[in-house]
Scaffold this motif. Structure first.
Motif, PDB file in Angstrom:
ATOM      1  N   TRP A 136      -4.012  -5.160   2.557  1.00 21.99           N
ATOM      2  CA  TRP A 136      -3.913  -3.934   1.758  1.00 21.99           C
ATOM      3  C   TRP A 136      -2.479  -3.694   1.283  1.00 21.99           C
ATOM      4  CZ3 TRP A 136      -7.177  -1.470  -0.975  1.00 21.99           C
ATOM      5  CH2 TRP A 136      -8.522  -1.435  -0.632  1.00 21.99           C
ATOM      6  N   LEU A 137      -1.512  -4.005   2.121  1.00 27.41           N
ATOM      7  CA  LEU A 137      -0.122  -3.847   1.689  1.00 27.41           C
ATOM      8  C   LEU A 137       0.170  -4.741   0.490  1.00 27.41           C
ATOM      9  CD1 LEU A 137       1.705  -3.680   5.139  1.00 27.41           C
ATOM     10  CD2 LEU A 137       1.585  -1.845   3.442  1.00 27.41           C
ATOM     11  N   GLU A 138      -0.313  -5.973   0.543  1.00 32.03           N
ATOM     12  CA  GLU A 138      -0.093  -6.894  -0.578  1.00 32.03           C
ATOM     13  C   GLU A 138      -0.789  -6.381  -1.845  1.00 32.03           C
ATOM     14  OE1 GLU A 138      -1.438 -10.708   0.643  1.00 32.03           O
ATOM     15  OE2 GLU A 138       0.116 -10.953   2.179  1.00 32.03           O
ATOM     16  N   ARG A 139      -1.980  -5.830  -1.666  1.00 32.13           N
ATOM     17  CA  ARG A 139      -2.713  -5.329  -2.829  1.00 32.13           C
ATOM     18  C   ARG A 139      -1.989  -4.143  -3.458  1.00 32.13           C
ATOM     19  NH1 ARG A 139      -9.214  -3.872  -3.007  1.00 32.13           N
ATOM     20  NH2 ARG A 139      -9.347  -3.676  -5.282  1.00 32.13           N
ATOM     21  N   LEU A 140      -1.508  -3.234  -2.632  1.00 29.85           N
ATOM     22  CA  LEU A 140      -0.764  -2.094  -3.165  1.00 29.85           C
ATOM     23  C   LEU A 140       0.566  -2.529  -3.755  1.00 29.85           C
ATOM     24  CD1 LEU A 140      -1.495   0.641  -0.465  1.00 29.85           C
ATOM     25  CD2 LEU A 140      -2.591   0.335  -2.699  1.00 29.85           C
ATOM     26  N   ASP A 141       1.176  -3.558  -3.179  1.00 29.79           N
ATOM     27  CA  ASP A 141       2.402  -4.105  -3.773  1.00 29.79           C
ATOM     28  C   ASP A 141       2.137  -4.555  -5.205  1.00 29.79           C
ATOM     29  OD1 ASP A 141       4.298  -3.805  -1.749  1.00 29.79           O
ATOM     30  OD2 ASP A 141       3.720  -5.666  -0.754  1.00 29.79           O
ATOM     31  N   ARG A 142       1.022  -5.245  -5.411  1.00 29.10           N
ATOM     32  CA  ARG A 142       0.698  -5.731  -6.759  1.00 29.10           C
ATOM     33  C   ARG A 142       0.480  -4.585  -7.731  1.00 29.10           C
ATOM     34  NH1 ARG A 142      -2.383  -9.500  -3.767  1.00 29.10           N
ATOM     35  NH2 ARG A 142      -4.327  -8.355  -4.120  1.00 29.10           N
ATOM     36  N   GLU A 143      -0.023  -3.470  -7.211  1.00 28.65           N
ATOM     37  CA  GLU A 143      -0.339  -2.335  -8.084  1.00 28.65           C
ATOM     38  C   GLU A 143       0.768  -1.282  -8.121  1.00 28.65           C
ATOM     39  OE1 GLU A 143      -2.597  -2.688  -9.980  1.00 28.65           O
ATOM     40  OE2 GLU A 143      -4.207  -3.853  -9.082  1.00 28.65           O
TER      41      GLU A 143
END
Length: 714
Positions: free
Chosen positions: A414-421
């Protein structure tokens, strides 16, 4: 073998031709005990003395010479090497150079034609299709390029095919995207001429059989700056850039996405504007570049024209999708594109083929990116739907952030996903703030404060939370209470206990009015931590025990363990190690059992601290080291600092002064990046590490080791 030797020799590959002869001689000797025949030996002698009889026959209608570029090609060394290797391969006969408008496809194709001329016995030719609008006119253009004359009563496409049937030619077709339907003509040529190789530049993939796609990327930073300087100095050779100007030029090139056309258009203004003035204009609008050199083709006179050229090739529905996708700030996933812009996978694939989007190969799910220059142009054409789209965009990303589980075993994903967004989330927050949508803004900050905390982005977290709280006094009390709790925690992390307590008490009042028990337990947690730091241990226990009681009543096992961790810290700080260590061990077992890296790391950090003060440096180093690895992996930078301080203290105790100083330098750099005031995990830990390391090294050597690891590139 003789034909192969002759073809290689005519392609300028004399050594390869002679190697074919030697290979034939070895094979004949090994298998039959014979020498090559007289014809093959004669061919070898002719190759050795460069017999004019072996030269390729001349053509009555010579091919048109390649245009000579007016300027030097900057960069692209890697691409030129790779492309030359590709056209040498027998199985690559249709090579498409695909990229956005202005990415330098034509210039690179011309460089390839020049680089690869010696590989093709009958030379290279260029068919420029920029002015061609009808597919039927492609064959005449190719005929002129190849020096082929029409025959009365015979289709020109047939004449061209027959004329090059036995020729070894590299043919470059530039700007093929607007005559896409002529793809069958290319396949007919390849079928008729087995020694023909086609290089096509296009803003979209051709999707033809045997096509090899080579994506032309923007220039890397150094080459982009070199291009700007070369073109600017052509406008004014007397102006040498200052260091500050070089920084501005670098920012200009990044602002223009490294697109060569855009950079050249910008550099054309260098005679009238300083780099700083140009940068200021570009910050207002990329399309501020109005005109370029007058001898450029009409389609390249302005950046706007370049983009319009690509967009005009789309169907109406495709153009609408492109404009609506411009609402995304840093690309989008397929679900986001579908939900906000109504663009399905086929529509996205079409835009990728046209080079108006490109797909990010990184990550597990497809992600579609738009160059900023394209995005800004497309955004101008959204017209009356911008507010509606921005609202849909913000609602989508609020839901995404609320869905994120930042405490469970999938925390890292989830951290990686939010980083992308990250940029999309910022845009959503900006929209909510600009439209005074207090509820939406509170939803976003409530969902994101933990992300910012884990990533160490405390300054942004504090600013966003304070703004939402200030504008949310009339909003839902439950949402306001959550924001106050998050803001209190961030203020405590920044070393501002006064504001932390103010927000926590405000949060308790709002939580009572809105019936938000979760916000209540979080506010008591922050109040307990501020009292612990002030060494008011009894008040700290009261608040933390309230947190534990509420968590237990709500069935929030994770928060029960947070309370246990904090109660252990109160016990430890008050000297009760016998109570603290078992609590921390219990918490560690809980988090390890769930695969929760953040909770495990914090427990290890505390246990490392206990081992350090109990004179167990080996055990302390092991636990600090494991904690440091976990914090680094999940990107929890503020607590990563605490682990580095622990490792530095252990290194100093063990007499390793230089590693201790280096670890302190790394920790200082991370603190500076996070905006944290460095709330002490243990106030004496870093102080002891520094004083002992200075004694071991001396001030000068300590400063050198500290500074070497304090640089941003470490």
């Amino acid at each position: 073998r003789g034909q192969l030797m002759l073809a290689l020799y005519r392609a300028g590959r004399q050594a390869d031709a002679l190697e074919v002869f030697r290979d034939a001689r070895r094979s004949l000797d090994d298998q039959l005990g014979l020498e090559p025949g007289e014809e093959l030996r004669s061919l070898e002698r002719g190759i050795l003395r460069h017999d004019p009889e072996l030269a390729p026959p001349t053509r009555s209608n010579p091919m048109r010479p390649l245009p000579v570029p007016r300027t030097e090609l900057i960069g692209r060394e890697r691409e030129r090497t790779e492309l030359r290797a590709l056209v040498r391969r027998a199985n690559v006969r249709l090579l498409s150079l695909v990229g956005a408008g202005g990415s330098g496809k034509t210039r690179l194709a011309l460089a390839l034609a020049a680089d690869a001329g010696d590989l093709f016995a009958d030379g290279v030719a260029l068919a420029e299709l920029g002015a061609v609008r009808e597919p039927a006119f492609v064959a005449p253009t190719v005929a002129v390029a190849l020096g082929v004359s029409e025959r009365p009563g015979e289709p020109l496409a047939q004449t061209v095919a027959e004329a090059i049937a036995d020729r070894e030619v590299l043919l470059v077709l530039d700007n093929f995207e607007q005559v896409f339907e002529a793809g069958t003509f290319l396949l007919d040529l390849l079928g008729a001429a087995p020694r023909l190789t086609l290089v096509v530049t296009s803003r979209r993939v051709l999707h033809l059989s045997g096509e090899q796609v080579f994506t032309v990327q923007p220039l890397p930073d150094d080459d982009a700056v070199a291009l700007f300087l070369a073109r600017a100095q052509a406008e004014d050779a007397t102006r040498a850039p200052t260091p500050d100007a070089l920084d501005d030029i670098g920012e200009i090139c990044r602002r223009l996405d490294g697109l060569p056309l855009a950079i050249e258009l910008a550099a054309a203004r260098a005679r009238l504007l300083t780099p700083r003035q140009l940068l200021e204009r570009l910050r207002e609008s990329v399309t501020a570049l109005a005109t370029g050199p007058r001898d450029l083709p009409a389609r390249q006179q302005t950046l706007r024209d370049t983009l319009a050229w690509s967009v005009a090739l789309l169907e109406p529905d495709e153009r609408r999708s492109l404009t609506e996708l411009s609402i995304f700030s840093s690309g989008c996933s397929l679900p986001a594109a579908s939900r906000v812009a109504g663009a399905d996978l086929d529509r996205l694939a079409t835009l990728v083929d046209h080079s108006l989007l490109h797909q990010d190969p990184a990550g597990e799910e497809p992600r579609f990116l738009m160059l900023e220059t394209v995005r800004e142009y497309a955004a101008e054409h959204v017209r009356g739907r911008r507010s509606e789209l921005a609202q849909m965009h913000a609602e989508y990303f609020a839901e995404l952030a609320e869905e994120a589980d930042l405490r469970g075993p999938n925390q890292g994903l989830w951290l990686e996903r939010l980083d992308r967004e990250r940029d999309n989330l910022r845009s959503a927050l900006d929209h909510a703030a600009a439209t005074s949508d207090a509820a939406l803004e509170l939803r976003l900050v409530n969902a994101l404060w933990r992300f910012w905390w884990l990533r160490g982005e405390l300054a942004e977290a504090r600013s966003r939370l304070e703004h939402a709280i200030a504008g949310g006094s009339d909003a839902d009390f439950s949402l306001l209470a959550q924001a106050c709790a998050g803001g209190a925690g961030i203020a405590w992390s920044q070393g501002d206990p006064t504001r932390a307590q103010e927000l926590a008490h405000e949060g308790l009042r709002a939580a009572a009015a809105g019936g938000n028990d979760v916000a209540t337990l979080y506010c008591h947690t922050v109040l307990g931590l501020t009292e612990k730091d002030a060494r008011n241990f009894e008040r700290a226990r009261e608040h933390l025990e309230k947190s534990a009681s509420i968590s237990l009543a709500l069935g929030r096992e994770s928060d029960v363990n947070v309370a246990k961790m904090n109660l252990g810290s109160v016990a430890f700080d008050s000297g009760d190690y016998a109570t603290a260590v078992p609590l921390w061990q219990e918490v560690l077992a809980y988090h390890r059992g769930r695969g929760a890296e953040e909770g495990s790391a914090i427990a290890l950090l505390n246990l490392g601290l206990a081992a350090y003060w109990l004179d167990q440096p080996g055990e302390a180093g092991r636990q600090f080291g494991e904690a440091e690895t976990l914090f680094d992996r999940i990107g929890f930078r503020e607590y990563h600092v605490h682990a580095l301080h622990g490792l530095a203290a252990v290194a100093a105790v063990e007499g390793r002064g230089e590693p201790a100083a280096g670890l302190l330098g790394r920790a200082a750099r991370l603190l500076a990046e996070t905006g944290s005031a460095g709330v002490p995990f243990d106030v004496a830990l870093a102080r002891n590490a520094e004083s002992t390391a200075r004694e071991l090294l001396g001030d000068e050597a300590f400063a050198a080791a500290f500074a070497a690891n304090n640089r941003r590139d470490n």
